[in-house]
Design a protein around this motif. Structure first.
Motif, PDB file in Angstrom:
ATOM      1  N   GLY A 179       0.825  -1.203   0.000  1.00 21.45           N
ATOM      2  CA  GLY A 179       0.000   0.000   0.000  1.00 21.45           C
ATOM      3  C   GLY A 179       0.857   1.249   0.000  1.00 21.45           C
ATOM      4  O   GLY A 179       1.567   1.525   0.956  1.00 21.45           O
ATOM      5  N   GLY A 180       0.774   2.012  -1.089  1.00 22.25           N
ATOM      6  CA  GLY A 180       1.602   3.208  -1.222  1.00 22.25           C
ATOM      7  C   GLY A 180       0.856   4.486  -0.915  1.00 22.25           C
ATOM      8  O   GLY A 180       1.192   5.548  -1.452  1.00 22.25           O
ATOM      9  N   GLY A 181      -0.146   4.397  -0.035  1.00 25.45           N
ATOM     10  CA  GLY A 181      -0.814   5.609   0.432  1.00 25.45           C
ATOM     11  C   GLY A 181      -0.022   6.262   1.540  1.00 25.45           C
ATOM     12  O   GLY A 181       1.149   5.933   1.780  1.00 25.45           O
ATOM     13  N   ALA A 182      -0.657   7.189   2.248  1.00 23.48           N
ATOM     14  CA  ALA A 182       0.053   7.947   3.270  1.00 23.48           C
ATOM     15  C   ALA A 182       0.615   7.041   4.366  1.00 23.48           C
ATOM     16  O   ALA A 182       1.770   7.195   4.783  1.00 23.48           O
ATOM     17  N   THR A 183      -0.173   6.064   4.830  1.00 23.36           N
ATOM     18  CA  THR A 183       0.292   5.195   5.917  1.00 23.36           C
ATOM     19  C   THR A 183       1.532   4.418   5.512  1.00 23.36           C
ATOM     20  O   THR A 183       2.520   4.377   6.250  1.00 23.36           O
ATOM     21  N   GLY A 184       1.495   3.782   4.347  1.00 22.69           N
ATOM     22  CA  GLY A 184       2.631   2.992   3.899  1.00 22.69           C
ATOM     23  C   GLY A 184       3.878   3.818   3.678  1.00 22.69           C
ATOM     24  O   GLY A 184       4.984   3.441   4.086  1.00 22.69           O
ATOM     25  N   VAL A 185       3.726   4.969   3.044  1.00 28.07           N
ATOM     26  CA  VAL A 185       4.871   5.842   2.765  1.00 28.07           C
ATOM     27  C   VAL A 185       5.461   6.392   4.058  1.00 28.07           C
ATOM     28  O   VAL A 185       6.685   6.396   4.252  1.00 28.07           O
ATOM     29  N   GLU A 186       4.609   6.864   4.961  1.00 29.32           N
ATOM     30  CA  GLU A 186       5.101   7.436   6.213  1.00 29.32           C
ATOM     31  C   GLU A 186       5.769   6.382   7.078  1.00 29.32           C
ATOM     32  O   GLU A 186       6.785   6.652   7.738  1.00 29.32           O
ATOM     33  N   LEU A 187       5.227   5.172   7.098  1.00 33.48           N
ATOM     34  CA  LEU A 187       5.854   4.101   7.874  1.00 33.48           C
ATOM     35  C   LEU A 187       7.229   3.758   7.316  1.00 33.48           C
ATOM     36  O   LEU A 187       8.193   3.581   8.072  1.00 33.48           O
ATOM     37  N   ALA A 188       7.344   3.668   5.995  1.00 35.54           N
ATOM     38  CA  ALA A 188       8.632   3.331   5.382  1.00 35.54           C
ATOM     39  C   ALA A 188       9.709   4.329   5.781  1.00 35.54           C
ATOM     40  O   ALA A 188      10.829   3.949   6.161  1.00 35.54           O
ATOM     41  N   ALA A 189       9.386   5.622   5.709  1.00 31.36           N
ATOM     42  CA  ALA A 189      10.372   6.642   6.076  1.00 31.36           C
ATOM     43  C   ALA A 189      10.678   6.598   7.568  1.00 31.36           C
ATOM     44  O   ALA A 189      11.841   6.738   7.987  1.00 31.36           O
ATOM     45  N   GLU A 190       9.659   6.378   8.392  1.00 26.74           N
ATOM     46  CA  GLU A 190       9.855   6.375   9.842  1.00 26.74           C
ATOM     47  C   GLU A 190      10.724   5.206  10.279  1.00 26.74           C
ATOM     48  O   GLU A 190      11.476   5.308  11.262  1.00 26.74           O
ATOM     49  N   LEU A 191      10.650   4.093   9.572  1.00 25.23           N
ATOM     50  CA  LEU A 191      11.486   2.944   9.908  1.00 25.23           C
ATOM     51  C   LEU A 191      12.970   3.273   9.742  1.00 25.23           C
ATOM     52  O   LEU A 191      13.808   2.855  10.550  1.00 25.23           O
ATOM     53  N   TYR A 192      13.301   4.019   8.700  1.00 20.93           N
ATOM     54  CA  TYR A 192      14.704   4.389   8.494  1.00 20.93           C
ATOM     55  C   TYR A 192      15.160   5.406   9.539  1.00 20.93           C
ATOM     56  O   TYR A 192      16.315   5.400   9.975  1.00 20.93           O
ATOM     57  N   ASN A 193      14.267   6.274   9.947  1.00 20.67           N
ATOM     58  CA  ASN A 193      14.591   7.209  11.020  1.00 20.67           C
ATOM     59  C   ASN A 193      14.914   6.452  12.305  1.00 20.67           C
ATOM     60  O   ASN A 193      15.890   6.750  12.995  1.00 20.67           O
ATOM     61  N   ASP A 364     -11.784  20.428   1.101  1.00 20.50           N
ATOM     62  CA  ASP A 364     -10.476  19.773   1.026  1.00 20.50           C
ATOM     63  C   ASP A 364      -9.391  20.811   1.312  1.00 20.50           C
ATOM     64  O   ASP A 364      -9.163  21.726   0.529  1.00 20.50           O
ATOM     65  N   HIS A 365      -8.736  20.668   2.442  1.00 18.70           N
ATOM     66  CA  HIS A 365      -7.676  21.611   2.823  1.00 18.70           C
ATOM     67  C   HIS A 365      -6.295  21.158   2.345  1.00 18.70           C
ATOM     68  O   HIS A 365      -5.286  21.766   2.720  1.00 18.70           O
ATOM     69  N   GLY A 366      -6.290  20.093   1.537  1.00 18.56           N
ATOM     70  CA  GLY A 366      -5.020  19.623   1.011  1.00 18.56           C
ATOM     71  C   GLY A 366      -4.566  18.350   1.687  1.00 18.56           C
ATOM     72  O   GLY A 366      -5.227  17.807   2.576  1.00 18.56           O
ATOM     73  N   SER A 367      -3.418  17.861   1.260  1.00 13.44           N
ATOM     74  CA  SER A 367      -2.845  16.627   1.804  1.00 13.44           C
ATOM     75  C   SER A 367      -1.374  16.849   2.100  1.00 13.44           C
ATOM     76  O   SER A 367      -0.650  17.466   1.314  1.00 13.44           O
ATOM     77  N   LEU A 368      -0.950  16.330   3.241  1.00 18.74           N
ATOM     78  CA  LEU A 368       0.450  16.400   3.629  1.00 18.74           C
ATOM     79  C   LEU A 368       0.925  15.010   4.033  1.00 18.74           C
ATOM     80  O   LEU A 368       0.208  14.281   4.716  1.00 18.74           O
ATOM     81  N   VAL A 369       2.112  14.656   3.583  1.00 16.90           N
ATOM     82  CA  VAL A 369       2.694  13.353   3.899  1.00 16.90           C
ATOM     83  C   VAL A 369       4.067  13.580   4.514  1.00 16.90           C
ATOM     84  O   VAL A 369       4.922  14.248   3.922  1.00 16.90           O
ATOM     85  N   SER A 370       4.251  13.026   5.711  1.00 19.86           N
ATOM     86  CA  SER A 370       5.520  13.196   6.416  1.00 19.86           C
ATOM     87  C   SER A 370       6.470  12.048   6.095  1.00 19.86           C
ATOM     88  O   SER A 370       6.103  10.874   6.226  1.00 19.86           O
ATOM     89  N   LEU A 371       7.665  12.387   5.682  1.00 21.00           N
ATOM     90  CA  LEU A 371       8.725  11.399   5.494  1.00 21.00           C
ATOM     91  C   LEU A 371       9.675  11.487   6.670  1.00 21.00           C
ATOM     92  O   LEU A 371      10.886  11.651   6.526  1.00 21.00           O
ATOM     93  N   SER A 372       9.075  11.416   7.868  1.00 19.26           N
ATOM     94  CA  SER A 372       9.785  11.510   9.137  1.00 19.26           C
ATOM     95  C   SER A 372      10.581  12.817   9.178  1.00 19.26           C
ATOM     96  O   SER A 372      10.125  13.841   8.679  1.00 19.26           O
ATOM     97  N   ARG A 373      11.788  12.785   9.743  1.00 20.32           N
ATOM     98  CA  ARG A 373      12.581  14.011   9.849  1.00 20.32           C
ATOM     99  C   ARG A 373      13.289  14.353   8.543  1.00 20.32           C
ATOM    100  O   ARG A 373      13.949  15.388   8.440  1.00 20.32           O
TER     101      ARG A 373
END
Length: 437
Positions: A179-193, A364-373
């Protein structure tokens, strides 16, 4: 004879449900109203933070909200339990027996009456009928699942660290995220952090180079809610971290430690996370005769009332609201739940006063995706920016963090909300970067 109170029951203490009972309790108190919140958990954690809890970057014990204390503060009652069925004719709900961790029944099956009922039970991951998902994959739908993921992740990292120290330089921790939505992408980056910080916390030879993360997305690109250039920026950042991003890759089966894809390839993984799609829980299909869509979501009118009962409302991921002129229902996002909670609060007030109800209008106020730090990407929409504005980097990170601050204010009010924001800044300095237990 005591005056019969108007009883408003809200099932589900997620972002929308918790905000709703706070506002109802603040307006009505307990004199002529009985506001009840029901949830199967004892505490609330904001769902968009679960990927940080899973990676160990966030200590949920410091950020969770206890329903009991919150109820005492805002003038509503909290019942711990799960909704089993709805009797629309009797205007009652049946609660499933409450069982403790040892399997003993604490409270038997019982009924609760309502004058108005709001269902805000959220959603679950949609497995799309893929064999092996429920048996072999982990989910990030609630805190207990995030805690389980973190514990297994730490065990795998400890094992890999030990193997390196005892002569196996090829030991790796392999994680597949579907799953390449917000949850999957954010988790992937957070794991490397998290992996970058583990060496500081006692794993002498483990770091992000010992981590292999594969992100699988069935669609043509990750983050379909963002514009293509922003999604591509996020993909490049993930690739730079070391994530193997595979677009247009459909998963056909999951076995223990192995993900099969439609192109005949396989992905080995010590941990498999399913983060693809949202639907209503399976038990909603047998809970009542309310109208559901094919994803087990309650179909609601623009007033957010269910189609078959004016006294029952639904909001958030368990609701399907197709507004006039729209091609698709309101998306299952945190900002949707917040806006729905605001409208249902106003409509409950109007209904009791005999005034016409208002229709929902999604902004819709937009979308933001965090790639950790490492980075944050997204778009902002609305009058504030005069249309749509693409943001990334520091500005995007600041706006992303502000979303959680707005959530704190929504569920706690301005005074305590601002106090918790300040405490959060202090905790960032004094508490450990990772939760290792």
């Amino acid at each position: 004879m005591a005056e019969r109170k108007t009883q408003i029951v809200v099932v589900g203490g997620g972002a929308g449900g918790l905000e709703l009972v706070r506002r109802l309790g603040a307006r009505y108190g307990r004199k002529r109203h009985d506001i009840i919140l029901i949830d199967r958990n004892l505490t609330h954690i904001w769902k968009p933070l679960l990927h940080e809890v899973a990676a160990g970057s966030l200590d949920a014990n410091l950020d969770e909200v206890g329903y009991g204390g919150h109820a005492a503060r805002w003038g509503y009652r909290f019942f711990n339990g799960s909704l089993e069925s709805i009797d629309r004719e009797a205007r009652t709900i049946t609660m499933a027996p409450l069982v403790d961790a040892e399997g003993f029944e604490v409270i038997g099956r019982h009924s609760i009456r309502y004058d108005y009922l709001v269902v805000a039970v959220g959603g679950i991951s949609n497995d799309f009928g893929v064999p092996g998902v429920r048996e072999h994959a982990l989910f990030l739908e609630q805190r207990s699942q995030a805690d389980r993921f973190r514990q297994r992740l730490l065990s795998l990292c400890l094992r890999a660290n030990h193997q390196h120290q005892t002569g196996n330089p090829d030991a790796r921790v392999k994680i597949a995220i579907v799953g390449g939505g917000a949850t999957g992408v954010e988790l992937a980056a957070e794991l490397y952090n998290a992996a970058k910080a583990l060496r500081t916390y006692g794993l002498e030879v483990f770091d992000d180079t010992k981590l292999e993360v594969t992100l699988l997305e069935a669609g043509p690109r990750i983050l379909p809610q963002l514009d293509a250039p922003l999604a591509e920026t996020a993909k490049q950042q993930l690739t730079k971290l070391g994530v193997d991003v595979r677009d247009a890759t459909q998963v056909t089966r999951i076995d223990a430690g192995l993900v099969h894809t439609a192109d005949g390839a396989t992905v080995e993984a010590d941990l498999i996370v399913w983060a693809a799609g949202v639907k209503g829980a399976d038990e909603l299909a047998t809970m009542s005769d309310l109208e559901l869509n094919r994803l087990n979501q309650f179909i609601v009118r623009p007033t957010l009332q269910t189609t078959r009962d004016d006294r029952i409302y639904a909001l958030g991921d368990c609701a399907s609201c197709l507004l006039p002129g729209a091609e698709r229902p309101v998306p299952p996002r945190a900002q949707s739940a917040h806006q729905m909670a605001s409208l249902i609060f106003e409509n409950l007030v109007r209904a009791q006063e005999g005034r016409p109800l208002k229709d929902f209008s999604y902004h819709d106020h937009g979308s933001l995706v965090s790639l950790s730090r490492f980075s944050t990407v997204g778009s902002l929409m609305g009058n504030l920016v005069g249309g749509r504005m693409f943001v990334e980097g520091t500005i995007a990170r600041m706006v992303y963090l502000s979303l959680y601050r707005m959530h704190l204010i929504a569920i706690h009010g301005w005074v305590k909300g601002v106090a918790l924001i300040l405490i959060g800044h202090v905790n960032q300095i004094v508490r450990p970067r990772l939760k290792l237990h």
